[in-house]
Every structure is written in structure tokens, then in C-alpha cells.
Design a protein around this motif. Structure first.
Motif, PDB file in Angstrom:
ATOM      1  N   VAL A 131       0.881  -1.176   0.000  1.00 25.38           N
ATOM      2  CA  VAL A 131       0.000   0.000   0.000  1.00 25.38           C
ATOM      3  C   VAL A 131       0.916   1.222   0.000  1.00 25.38           C
ATOM      4  CG1 VAL A 131      -1.737   1.300   1.264  1.00 25.38           C
ATOM      5  CG2 VAL A 131      -1.846  -1.206   1.204  1.00 25.38           C
ATOM      6  N   VAL A 132       0.774   2.059  -1.017  1.00 25.18           N
ATOM      7  CA  VAL A 132       1.678   3.202  -1.203  1.00 25.18           C
ATOM      8  C   VAL A 132       0.881   4.498  -1.074  1.00 25.18           C
ATOM      9  CG1 VAL A 132       3.334   4.271  -2.811  1.00 25.18           C
ATOM     10  CG2 VAL A 132       3.028   1.778  -2.794  1.00 25.18           C
ATOM     11  N   ASN A 133       1.406   5.444  -0.292  1.00 22.84           N
ATOM     12  CA  ASN A 133       0.800   6.784  -0.242  1.00 22.84           C
ATOM     13  C   ASN A 133       1.136   7.495  -1.539  1.00 22.84           C
ATOM     14  OD1 ASN A 133      -0.533   6.946   2.276  1.00 22.84           O
ATOM     15  ND2 ASN A 133       1.469   6.935   3.268  1.00 22.84           N
ATOM     16  N   MET A 134       0.117   7.842  -2.316  1.00 20.25           N
ATOM     17  CA  MET A 134       0.361   8.488  -3.606  1.00 20.25           C
ATOM     18  C   MET A 134      -0.431   9.782  -3.710  1.00 20.25           C
ATOM     19  SD  MET A 134       0.430   5.595  -6.521  1.00 20.25           S
ATOM     20  CE  MET A 134       1.213   3.977  -6.287  1.00 20.25           C
ATOM     21  N   ALA A 135      -0.102  10.520  -4.749  1.00 16.57           N
ATOM     22  CA  ALA A 135      -0.936  11.646  -5.176  1.00 16.57           C
ATOM     23  C   ALA A 135      -1.619  11.225  -6.462  1.00 16.57           C
ATOM     24  CB  ALA A 135      -0.070  12.871  -5.429  1.00 16.57           C
ATOM     25  N   GLU A 136      -2.905  11.488  -6.572  1.00 17.53           N
ATOM     26  CA  GLU A 136      -3.600  11.284  -7.848  1.00 17.53           C
ATOM     27  C   GLU A 136      -3.636  12.644  -8.544  1.00 17.53           C
ATOM     28  OE1 GLU A 136      -7.470   9.528  -7.242  1.00 17.53           O
ATOM     29  OE2 GLU A 136      -6.603   7.645  -6.530  1.00 17.53           O
ATOM     30  N   ILE A 137      -2.974  12.708  -9.716  1.00 19.62           N
ATOM     31  CA  ILE A 137      -2.830  13.965 -10.427  1.00 19.62           C
ATOM     32  C   ILE A 137      -3.923  14.036 -11.492  1.00 19.62           C
ATOM     33  CG2 ILE A 137      -1.302  15.413 -11.794  1.00 19.62           C
ATOM     34  CD1 ILE A 137      -0.417  14.834  -8.828  1.00 19.62           C
ATOM     35  N   ASN A 138      -4.577  15.205 -11.600  1.00 24.08           N
ATOM     36  CA  ASN A 138      -5.720  15.286 -12.506  1.00 24.08           C
ATOM     37  C   ASN A 138      -5.950  16.728 -12.937  1.00 24.08           C
ATOM     38  OD1 ASN A 138      -7.964  14.506 -13.959  1.00 24.08           O
ATOM     39  ND2 ASN A 138      -8.977  13.476 -12.237  1.00 24.08           N
ATOM     40  N   PHE A 139      -6.849  16.922 -13.883  1.00 26.92           N
ATOM     41  CA  PHE A 139      -7.287  18.252 -14.315  1.00 26.92           C
ATOM     42  C   PHE A 139      -6.153  19.150 -14.788  1.00 26.92           C
ATOM     43  CE2 PHE A 139     -11.469  17.222 -13.238  1.00 26.92           C
ATOM     44  CZ  PHE A 139     -11.526  16.674 -11.973  1.00 26.92           C
ATOM     45  N   LEU A 140      -5.149  18.561 -15.428  1.00 26.35           N
ATOM     46  CA  LEU A 140      -4.106  19.400 -16.058  1.00 26.35           C
ATOM     47  C   LEU A 140      -4.749  20.081 -17.255  1.00 26.35           C
ATOM     48  CD1 LEU A 140      -1.335  20.518 -16.727  1.00 26.35           C
ATOM     49  CD2 LEU A 140      -0.749  18.301 -17.733  1.00 26.35           C
ATOM     50  N   CYS A 141      -4.809  21.415 -17.190  1.00 29.85           N
ATOM     51  CA  CYS A 141      -5.506  22.154 -18.245  1.00 29.85           C
ATOM     52  C   CYS A 141      -4.773  23.463 -18.506  1.00 29.85           C
ATOM     53  CB  CYS A 141      -6.944  22.442 -17.799  1.00 29.85           C
ATOM     54  SG  CYS A 141      -7.890  23.401 -19.007  1.00 29.85           S
ATOM     55  N   VAL A 142      -4.420  23.711 -19.753  1.00 28.55           N
ATOM     56  CA  VAL A 142      -3.806  24.989 -20.156  1.00 28.55           C
ATOM     57  C   VAL A 142      -4.756  25.640 -21.138  1.00 28.55           C
ATOM     58  CG1 VAL A 142      -1.848  26.054 -21.358  1.00 28.55           C
ATOM     59  CG2 VAL A 142      -1.446  24.142 -19.775  1.00 28.55           C
ATOM     60  N   HIS A 143      -5.031  26.922 -20.936  1.00 30.10           N
ATOM     61  CA  HIS A 143      -5.940  27.670 -21.805  1.00 30.10           C
ATOM     62  C   HIS A 143      -5.527  27.452 -23.263  1.00 30.10           C
ATOM     63  CE1 HIS A 143      -8.134  31.015 -23.599  1.00 30.10           C
ATOM     64  NE2 HIS A 143      -8.801  31.144 -22.452  1.00 30.10           N
ATOM     65  N   LYS A 144      -6.545  27.326 -24.139  1.00 31.70           N
ATOM     66  CA  LYS A 144      -6.277  27.034 -25.549  1.00 31.70           C
ATOM     67  C   LYS A 144      -5.288  28.023 -26.157  1.00 31.70           C
ATOM     68  CE  LYS A 144     -10.699  24.779 -26.665  1.00 31.70           C
ATOM     69  NZ  LYS A 144     -10.566  23.804 -27.775  1.00 31.70           N
ATOM     70  N   LYS A 145      -5.346  29.299 -25.677  1.00 35.09           N
ATOM     71  CA  LYS A 145      -4.497  30.335 -26.283  1.00 35.09           C
ATOM     72  C   LYS A 145      -3.049  30.240 -25.794  1.00 35.09           C
ATOM     73  CE  LYS A 145      -7.872  33.835 -27.624  1.00 35.09           C
ATOM     74  NZ  LYS A 145      -9.085  33.790 -26.720  1.00 35.09           N
ATOM     75  N   LEU A 146      -2.787  29.375 -24.768  1.00 36.26           N
ATOM     76  CA  LEU A 146      -1.412  29.326 -24.224  1.00 36.26           C
ATOM     77  C   LEU A 146      -0.754  27.976 -24.484  1.00 36.26           C
ATOM     78  CD1 LEU A 146      -1.822  31.123 -20.793  1.00 36.26           C
ATOM     79  CD2 LEU A 146      -1.166  32.077 -22.999  1.00 36.26           C
ATOM     80  N   ARG A 147      -1.325  27.216 -25.415  1.00 38.39           N
ATOM     81  CA  ARG A 147      -0.769  25.880 -25.686  1.00 38.39           C
ATOM     82  C   ARG A 147       0.633  26.012 -26.290  1.00 38.39           C
ATOM     83  NH1 ARG A 147      -5.560  22.513 -25.857  1.00 38.39           N
ATOM     84  NH2 ARG A 147      -6.617  23.238 -23.958  1.00 38.39           N
ATOM     85  N   SER A 148       1.406  24.945 -26.224  1.00 31.41           N
ATOM     86  CA  SER A 148       2.792  24.812 -26.726  1.00 31.41           C
ATOM     87  C   SER A 148       3.677  25.990 -26.312  1.00 31.41           C
ATOM     88  CB  SER A 148       2.795  24.628 -28.253  1.00 31.41           C
ATOM     89  OG  SER A 148       2.170  25.715 -28.893  1.00 31.41           O
ATOM     90  N   LYS A 149       3.418  26.516 -25.090  1.00 30.06           N
ATOM     91  CA  LYS A 149       4.382  27.440 -24.466  1.00 30.06           C
ATOM     92  C   LYS A 149       5.191  26.654 -23.437  1.00 30.06           C
ATOM     93  CE  LYS A 149       2.008  31.924 -24.784  1.00 30.06           C
ATOM     94  NZ  LYS A 149       3.087  32.815 -25.232  1.00 30.06           N
ATOM     95  N   ARG A 150       5.078  25.314 -23.479  1.00 31.35           N
ATOM     96  CA  ARG A 150       5.802  24.463 -22.521  1.00 31.35           C
ATOM     97  C   ARG A 150       5.420  24.813 -21.076  1.00 31.35           C
ATOM     98  NH1 ARG A 150       6.882  20.168 -24.668  1.00 31.35           N
ATOM     99  NH2 ARG A 150       8.650  19.655 -23.343  1.00 31.35           N
ATOM    100  N   LEU A 151       4.133  25.148 -20.853  1.00 32.05           N
ATOM    101  CA  LEU A 151       3.657  25.423 -19.484  1.00 32.05           C
ATOM    102  C   LEU A 151       3.437  24.115 -18.719  1.00 32.05           C
ATOM    103  CD1 LEU A 151       1.013  28.319 -19.472  1.00 32.05           C
ATOM    104  CD2 LEU A 151       3.098  28.152 -18.128  1.00 32.05           C
ATOM    105  N   ALA A 152       2.949  23.088 -19.445  1.00 29.73           N
ATOM    106  CA  ALA A 152       2.585  21.834 -18.766  1.00 29.73           C
ATOM    107  C   ALA A 152       3.774  21.237 -17.993  1.00 29.73           C
ATOM    108  CB  ALA A 152       2.017  20.839 -19.768  1.00 29.73           C
TER     109      ALA A 152
END
Ligand SMILES: COc1cc([C@H]2SCC(=O)N2c2cccnc2)c(CCCN2CCN(C)CC2)cc1O
Length: 390
Positions: A131-152
Motif C-alpha cells: 500500500v503506497v501513499n500516492m498523489a492522484e494527479i488530474n485536471f491538467l488544463c492549459v488555456h487554448k491560447k497558451l498551448r505549446s508554451k511548454r507550461l505543462a
């Protein structure tokens, strides 16, 4: 090229390691000392700043809701976009033990406009016998106008840093795209409940040699459920449902390690968010079976007659006495009664055993599951996976 330039720098299973059975299963890197974790946030491009999103604040919840409603996941033909509701977001992001500092926004310094989001929630996840304590990562969202600025990548590094500050070193996440390296790759399936609307909006097409009336007849369901003792879950059922679910999930290689607090949060019915039903034997009053689905509508992009598709997503289901096929058919019947247009399911757990027979059709894409800083000897079959991420 930047393809996986980022993921090749991260402690995740690398494509080059696939099949190398000498590599041990388990954490890829050891925990670092808390004093060695970077204490200050990563740098953002100049115009932007980090903000902790207090999802319990009406105003902040509205901003997060709108960012996702306008910029989050679409289907591959850009006809639909997830439309997570505000009450769903509060449910998804405030489970027992949640950290507000893991609800991370990026906003424009001048206008204070929220332009990106990423979240983590704590979860105990069992991998085989650990049993491992983890983080569940979700809802990664970058505004359509800021895509491919390497924000993610910087957002992923920042949420990782904040998870490390809480002494947690593993994470679980899903994506519709293949990254290094899936622990399992699952298929979406859809069961039509409202054929006329689904065909009107282009979600499904009239079958060859099929008329609309024949199609409506094909998907027709009984007016009421058929299993004796089938009823909504209530707060007093939490202990029994926890026992039933823990026992059932123990058969899977990867599954959540739910306690009663988790079951109360994740499975007690909440209007428009999550529905749970169980079968109580009339003689013994024993809870023998359980089924649940969550509510995630989708915005229909560019249809003159309809704006929203009401979708139910299979969540956790346990059958010990009622055949799973009959239990899930009752779930479809309830969803139809509650005016859902479609019932979605992944081919995880034992779902494969009822999908075709209950007239589910395969969807447009795969959902790949990932673990961060935890190596699995070899990819799992979907039927070995007992984890549903929202
Ligand atoms: C249209 O068919 C699907 C639509 C969806 C999703 S995507 C946003 C949305 O609103 N969806 C929806 C609409 C109506 C009813 N249920 C779901 C899915 C689930 C996600 C599929 N991932 C999206 C991202 N790529 C890269 C991979 C596939 C499956 C569908 O077969």
C-alpha cells in the motif's frame, strides 16, 4: 524534438527499459530529505504567477469551472468537451486529507485571469501487496491560447514539488496519449440510453440497415430495476460497503485502499455527482452487491438543438450474489430513469464480462494509466486494474 524530452528526465518507466526484467518492481528513486526538496516554486514565464485555488470559495470554483468548461479535454473530432460541474469539482478535489496547496492555478499577473490548472489529491493505492501513499494527479488544463508554451512541464514539476513537501514520492495519473510508460491501456465503451439524441448530436450513427425506431427498440430498457433488495446506498451502509469493496478490490494488481472515510466520501450518493446502489438480502439484511456511477456531462460543440450530453461513468461495482450482468443492467435502468443520455465504462476490473452483452459499443479512444516513480514489472491487462480516476 521535444517528444518526451520532458518525460525522459523523470523517474518513470522508460520505453528503453521495457522487457528488462532485471529492474526491480517498486520505487525508481528513493525519497529525498525534506530539506533537500526545492523550497520555492518553480519559475513561470514572466507574465504569469502561481495561485493556490481554494475550491471551496464560490468565486474561485467558478473560475476553475469556466477554465475547464472552455479548455479541457475534447474528443478526437472536437465535437464534445468535458463539462465537470462545480459540485463535482468540490467532490473530486476535497477527499479526506486533501491539501489546498495541491490545487494549483496559473494566472496572468496583470488581469488575474486564471489560465492554467493542475491538481493532486492524496490516495492510498495498493500495488500488489504494497500500500503506497500516492498523489492522484488530474485536471491538467492549459488555456487554448497558451498551448505549446511548454507550461505543462513546469506545472507538472510544481505539483510534484508540492507533493514531495508532504513526504509523498509516488503518483498516479491517466492520459489519452501514450507517454513513458503506461502501466495499463484501457478502452472506453459507451451504452446508448437516448439513441435519438446521441444520433442527432453525432455521438453515434444509425447502424447500417437500421431505422430510428428499430434503434430505439434495440436500446430500450425496463421501466424499473429487476433485482430484489436493490436500493440507494445510505450513510448507515458505509461499514458494510467498505467491507464488500475492500474484499472485492483485493483481487486486482493495482487498486485503491479505501477505508470507511474514503467510502463515505467517494461512494455516498450526492445529487448530480455520484450515485450508488446496493443489494440488501431481505432475509439476512446482508449487503451482497454494489454498483455506482458518477455524473460528468459534456458540452456539445456546435449543435443547434442540444448543448449538453448527460453521461454516467461506471465507478466501482461489486457482485457477490447478483450476477454482474444483472446488477449493471439495473444500473443502466436507473441511469435511464434519471435521464442520462449515455452510460460510459472502461474495460477495467470485470467490466469486459458485461460490456458487449449489455450493448455497449467501443469508444474513440484509449485511456492510459501511469504511475510516477514506481516501476511495474510488465504492463497490466485492464482486467488487473481496480482503479478508476475521475
Ligand atoms: C465521442 O466519443 C468519445 C468522447 C469521449 C470524451 S472526450 C471529451 C468528451 O466530452 N467525451 C465524451 C463525450 C460524450 C460522452 N462521453 C464522453 C471519450 C472519453 C475520452 C476519450 N479520450 C479523449 C482524448 N483523446 C486524446 C483520447 C480519447 C470517449 C469517446 O469515445
Amino acid at each position: 524534438e521535444t517528444r518526451h524530452k520532458f518525460w525522459e528526465t523523470q523517474p518513470v518507466g522508460q520505453f528503453k527499459d521495457i522487457g528488462d526484467t532485471n529492474l526491480p518492481e517498486g520505487p525508481i528513486e528513493p525519497p529525498t530529505l525534506l530539506s533537500e526538496v526545492k523550497q520555492e516554486p518553480y519559475n513561470l514565464p514572466n507574465l504569469y504567477e502561481w495561485i493556490n485555488c481554494d475550491i471551496s470559495s464560490e468565486e474561485m470554483c467558478n473560475e476553475v469551472y469556466s477554465l475547464l468548461a472552455n479548455n479541457y479535454v475534447e474528443d478526437d473530432e472536437n465535437m464534445f468537451r468535458f463539462n465537470y460541474s462545480k459540485e463535482f469539482l468540490r467532490w473530486a478535489l476535497q477527499p479526506p486529507g486533501y491539501f489546498r496547496s495541491w490545487h494549483i492555478g496559473v494566472r496572468v499577473k496583470s488581469s488575474k485571469k486564471l489560465v492554467a490548472f493542475i491538481t493532486g489529491i492524496p490516495a492510498k493505492i495498493r500495488v500488489r501487496d504494497e500500500v503506497v501513499n500516492m498523489a492522484e494527479i488530474n485536471f491538467l488544463c492549459v488555456h487554448k491560447k497558451l498551448r505549446s508554451k511548454r507550461l505543462a512541464p513546469v506545472m507538472i514539476k510544481e505539483v510534484t514539488r508540492r507533493v514531495h513537501l508532504e513526504n509523498i514520492w509516488q503518483a498516479a495519473y491517466t492520459a489519452g496519449v501514450v507517454l513513458p510508460t503506461p502501466i495499463a491501456s484501457c478502452q472506453y465503451w459507451h451504452r446508448t440510453l437516448n439513441p435519438k439524441k446521441l444520433i442527432d448530436v453525432g455521438f453515434s450513427r444509425l447502424g447500417a440497415r437500421m431505422t430510428m425506431s428499430r434503434t430505439i427498440k434495440l436500446y430500450k430498457l425496463p421501466e424499473s430495476t429487476v433485482t430484489p433488495g436493490f436500493r440507494k446506498m445510505e450513510i448507515h451502509d458505509v461499514p458494510a460497503v467498505t467491507r464488500l469493496l475492500r474484499n472485492y478490490l483485493s483481487q486486482f494488481v493495482v487498486a485503491p485502499d479505501f477505508d470507511e472515510n474514503d467510502v463515505e466520501h467517494w461512494l455516498l450518493p450526492e445529487e448530480n455527482v455520484v450515485d450508488s446502489y446496493l443489494v440488501e438480502s431481505s432475509e439476512t439484511h446482508e449487503v451482497t452487491d454494489f454498483c455506482s456511477f458518477y455524473t460528468l456531462p459534456s458540452t456539445i460543440l456546435g449543435n443547434p438543438n442540444y448543448s449538453t450530453l448527460k453521461a454516467a461513468y461506471s465507478f466501482y461495482n461489486v457482485s457477490t450474489k447478483t450476477p454482474l450482468l444483472q446488477l449493471m443492467n439495473d444500473a443502466l435502468i436507473v441511469a435511464k430513469q434519471r435521464d442520462y443520455d449515455v452510460f460510459n465504462a472502461l474495460d477495467v476490473m470485470e467490466n469486459d464480462s458485461f460490456l458487449k452483452e449489455l450493448k455497449f459499443g467501443p469508444g474513440d479512444g484509449k485511456l492510459h494509466y501511469y504511475l510516477y516513480n514506481y516501476r511495474i514489472r510488465q504492463a497490466l491487462k485492464p482486467s488487473e486494474l481496480g482503479l478508476v480516476l475521475l
